[in-house]
Scaffold this motif. Structure first.
Motif, PDB file in Angstrom:
ATOM      1  N   ASN A  30      47.277  36.953  41.772  1.00 43.84           N
ATOM      2  CA  ASN A  30      46.330  35.221  42.038  1.00 43.84           C
ATOM      3  C   ASN A  30      46.225  34.461  43.322  1.00 43.84           C
ATOM      4  N   ILE A  31      46.110  33.281  43.032  1.00 44.68           N
ATOM      5  CA  ILE A  31      45.785  32.564  44.722  1.00 44.68           C
ATOM      6  C   ILE A  31      46.757  31.156  44.619  1.00 44.68           C
ATOM      7  N   TYR A  32      47.364  31.095  43.660  1.00 44.17           N
ATOM      8  CA  TYR A  32      48.675  29.409  43.550  1.00 44.17           C
ATOM      9  C   TYR A  32      49.645  31.024  43.927  1.00 44.17           C
ATOM     10  N   LEU A  33      50.148  30.553  44.854  1.00 40.99           N
ATOM     11  CA  LEU A  33      51.649  30.975  45.362  1.00 40.99           C
ATOM     12  C   LEU A  33      52.516  30.853  44.653  1.00 40.99           C
ATOM     13  N   GLY A  34      53.199  31.941  43.509  1.00 40.78           N
ATOM     14  CA  GLY A  34      54.439  32.100  43.028  1.00 40.78           C
ATOM     15  C   GLY A  34      53.882  31.375  41.553  1.00 40.78           C
ATOM     16  N   GLY A  35      55.141  32.372  40.419  1.00 44.13           N
ATOM     17  CA  GLY A  35      55.411  31.426  39.690  1.00 44.13           C
ATOM     18  C   GLY A  35      53.925  31.183  38.247  1.00 44.13           C
ATOM     19  N   ASP A  86      49.873  42.764  41.714  1.00 51.53           N
ATOM     20  CA  ASP A  86      49.387  41.518  43.236  1.00 51.53           C
ATOM     21  C   ASP A  86      48.463  42.736  43.517  1.00 51.53           C
ATOM     22  N   GLY A  87      48.159  41.771  44.393  1.00 50.21           N
ATOM     23  CA  GLY A  87      46.849  42.553  45.311  1.00 50.21           C
ATOM     24  C   GLY A  87      45.960  42.952  45.423  1.00 50.21           C
ATOM     25  N   PHE A  88      45.407  41.311  44.529  1.00 52.05           N
ATOM     26  CA  PHE A  88      44.554  40.510  44.209  1.00 52.05           C
ATOM     27  C   PHE A  88      43.871  40.458  46.302  1.00 52.05           C
ATOM     28  N   GLN A  89      44.089  39.837  46.936  1.00 52.57           N
ATOM     29  CA  GLN A  89      44.086  39.461  48.309  1.00 52.57           C
ATOM     30  C   GLN A  89      44.111  41.098  49.637  1.00 52.57           C
ATOM     31  N   ASP A  90      44.735  41.800  48.700  1.00 54.19           N
ATOM     32  CA  ASP A  90      44.171  43.780  49.311  1.00 54.19           C
ATOM     33  C   ASP A  90      43.062  44.271  49.244  1.00 54.19           C
ATOM     34  N   PHE A  91      42.022  43.764  50.244  1.00 55.41           N
ATOM     35  CA  PHE A  91      40.824  44.358  50.704  1.00 55.41           C
ATOM     36  C   PHE A  91      40.555  45.502  50.609  1.00 55.41           C
ATOM     37  N   THR A  92      41.859  46.677  50.392  1.00 52.56           N
ATOM     38  CA  THR A  92      41.325  47.569  50.943  1.00 52.56           C
ATOM     39  C   THR A  92      41.638  48.995  49.773  1.00 52.56           C
ATOM     40  N   ILE A  93      41.283  48.382  48.753  1.00 54.18           N
ATOM     41  CA  ILE A  93      41.340  49.268  47.561  1.00 54.18           C
ATOM     42  C   ILE A  93      40.308  48.856  46.570  1.00 54.18           C
ATOM     43  N   GLU A  94      39.072  48.920  45.952  1.00 51.39           N
ATOM     44  CA  GLU A  94      38.056  49.066  45.235  1.00 51.39           C
ATOM     45  C   GLU A  94      38.608  49.058  43.989  1.00 51.39           C
ATOM     46  N   LYS A  95      38.953  47.604  43.290  1.00 47.83           N
ATOM     47  CA  LYS A  95      39.225  47.075  42.143  1.00 47.83           C
ATOM     48  C   LYS A  95      38.016  47.523  41.014  1.00 47.83           C
ATOM     49  N   LYS A  96      38.810  48.048  39.710  1.00 45.56           N
ATOM     50  CA  LYS A  96      37.460  48.150  38.133  1.00 45.56           C
ATOM     51  C   LYS A  96      37.805  46.561  38.089  1.00 45.56           C
ATOM     52  N   ILE A 128      42.560  40.329  36.940  1.00 44.97           N
ATOM     53  CA  ILE A 128      42.644  39.314  36.611  1.00 44.97           C
ATOM     54  C   ILE A 128      43.212  38.513  37.746  1.00 44.97           C
ATOM     55  N   LEU A 129      42.823  36.507  37.001  1.00 42.52           N
ATOM     56  CA  LEU A 129      43.605  35.950  38.503  1.00 42.52           C
ATOM     57  C   LEU A 129      44.777  34.807  37.433  1.00 42.52           C
ATOM     58  N   CYS A 130      46.272  35.137  37.248  1.00 41.06           N
ATOM     59  CA  CYS A 130      47.170  34.128  37.073  1.00 41.06           C
ATOM     60  C   CYS A 130      47.341  32.495  37.452  1.00 41.06           C
ATOM     61  N   PHE A 131      47.579  31.973  36.886  1.00 38.77           N
ATOM     62  CA  PHE A 131      47.475  30.306  36.587  1.00 38.77           C
ATOM     63  C   PHE A 131      48.419  29.820  35.771  1.00 38.77           C
ATOM     64  N   ASN A 132      48.986  28.813  36.211  1.00 36.87           N
ATOM     65  CA  ASN A 132      50.064  27.748  35.204  1.00 36.87           C
ATOM     66  C   ASN A 132      49.535  26.490  35.091  1.00 36.87           C
ATOM     67  N   PRO A 158      49.773  25.251  48.346  1.00 33.00           N
ATOM     68  CA  PRO A 158      50.110  25.827  47.664  1.00 33.00           C
ATOM     69  C   PRO A 158      48.906  27.644  47.002  1.00 33.00           C
ATOM     70  N   LEU A 159      47.710  27.179  48.309  1.00 33.85           N
ATOM     71  CA  LEU A 159      46.881  28.247  48.032  1.00 33.85           C
ATOM     72  C   LEU A 159      46.854  29.554  48.550  1.00 33.85           C
ATOM     73  N   ARG A 160      47.309  30.398  48.501  1.00 40.03           N
ATOM     74  CA  ARG A 160      47.029  31.902  49.209  1.00 40.03           C
ATOM     75  C   ARG A 160      44.693  32.133  50.059  1.00 40.03           C
ATOM     76  N   GLU A 161      44.360  31.387  49.346  1.00 40.05           N
ATOM     77  CA  GLU A 161      42.493  31.429  49.606  1.00 40.05           C
ATOM     78  C   GLU A 161      42.009  31.030  48.968  1.00 40.05           C
ATOM     79  N   LYS A 162      40.796  30.813  49.187  1.00 36.59           N
ATOM     80  CA  LYS A 162      39.720  29.411  48.948  1.00 36.59           C
ATOM     81  C   LYS A 162      39.950  29.698  47.287  1.00 36.59           C
ATOM     82  N   PHE A 163      39.530  28.938  46.714  1.00 37.76           N
ATOM     83  CA  PHE A 163      38.808  28.571  45.425  1.00 37.76           C
ATOM     84  C   PHE A 163      38.095  29.542  44.473  1.00 37.76           C
ATOM     85  N   SER A 164      36.626  29.339  45.655  1.00 36.44           N
ATOM     86  CA  SER A 164      36.179  30.184  45.452  1.00 36.44           C
ATOM     87  C   SER A 164      35.760  32.150  45.151  1.00 36.44           C
TER      88      SER A 164
END
Length: 308
Positions: free
Chosen positions: A52-57, A126-136, A139-143, A158-164
């Motif tokens: 996610n980019i929105y912090l929690g929930g 979780d781990g979308f902001q972990d740039f040490t791993i290449e993901k195949k 998925i981003l979750c929002f409410n 509440p954002l962990r990083e930019k909407f971009s």
């Protein structure tokens, strides 16, 4: 004690306090920029990231559980990956209860353990902001109710990083009702992204029908849990909120039990909160068990098939 999300995060209007905190947000953005310069490690098995980019929930863990079930039914041998943080012990317990789980302070180490145990699919809760791993596949979750709040980076918002950051994802899962305005905003950033909707189903509802309820929750957005009970036409007399991942003291639990007894009601909480409750109190508290239902599930499964 952890703090509840500030009210100025929730509304689209930018408050004075959000502006005051903005220099710190800029520092966090700068740190995030340098994190992205790392060379990610590639693995020979598919890595699916639910972030996610929105912090929690936003429903990451329930979606991870559903993807585990789907991929297992497709003949894969999946396992969960969770970074070790003491305050996330509730989520780790939920994952371990439902499937093979590898936990480490470094996700790379956990994935290596997963591969050594002959698992052929890693599901990152979780781990979308972990740039040490290449993901195949990411998925981003929002409410739908909280969406992106005021749209600013923590602590201004509440954002962990930019909407971009949507450009790094291939799929979005929105928990809630269809919202064309949200969809338009997403497609403006990433026109190729796949959008799906999900909802929570209360699977043990019969335990709560025709009963008075005192509900409490210490999750990302407690109001979403209370709304779920209301949507199921349950008789909720009182709603008590705590900060996310709150560690309930004996004093907290004694007060909650006293409150429910005084109202001749049952005490009900979420699965995640139930994991953090002292065993000696669990006989006095009911756990609301939920299951994530994905709309257009067949189409979603086909999308997963292409990426595993």
């Amino acid at each position: 004690m952890k703090l509840k999300k500030p009210k100025f995060w929730v509304t689209p209007k930018i408050s004075f306090l959000a502006i005051l905190l903005y220099p710190i947000s800029l520092l966090i953005l700068l740190f995030s920029y340098f994190s992205k310069t790392k060379s990610p490690k590639k693995f020979h098995i598919p890595i699916i990231c639910i972030g996610n980019i929105y912090l929690g929930g936003t429903g990451k863990t329930p979606l991870a559980l559903e993807i585990y079930k789907i991929t297992k039914s497709l003949g894969k041998k999946p396992a969960f990956i969770k970074k070790k943080y003491d305050y996330l012990e509730d989520e780790i317990k939920m994952l371990k209860k439902n499937g093979t789980t590898f936990v480490n302070k470094k996700r790379i180490k956990a994935i290596e353990l997963l591969i050594n145990e002959k698992n052929d699919l890693a599901i990152l809760d979780d781990g979308f902001q972990d740039f040490t791993i290449e993901k195949k596949f990411s998925i981003l979750c929002f409410n739908q109710k909280q969406w992106i709040g005021n749209g600013l980076i923590i602590p201004s918002g509440p954002l962990r990083e930019k909407f971009s950051a949507l450009n790094r994802a291939q799929c979005v899962v929105i928990n809630g009702k269809k919202d064309t305005e949200i969809e338009e905003k997403i497609y403006k950033v990433n026109s190729k992204i796949q959008i799906y909707y999900s909802n929570f189903k209360l699977i043990n509802i019969n335990k709560f029908k025709d009963k008075k309820i005192v509900a409490f929750a210490g999750i990302g957005n407690p109001s979403n849990f209370f709304d779920l009970l209301k949507e199921n036409n349950l008789n909720v007399l009182n709603k008590i909120s705590f900060p996310d991942h709150y560690q309930f003291s004996k004093n907290d639990l004694d007060k909650l039990i006293l409150e429910s007894n005084n109202q001749n009601a049952i005490l009900v909480t979420t699965e995640k909160d139930y994991c953090r409750i002292n065993e000696s109190y669990k006989n006095n508290i009911e756990c609301a068990e939920v299951e994530l239902e994905i709309n257009n599930k067949d189409k979603f499964i086909e999308l997963l098939k292409k990426n595993i």
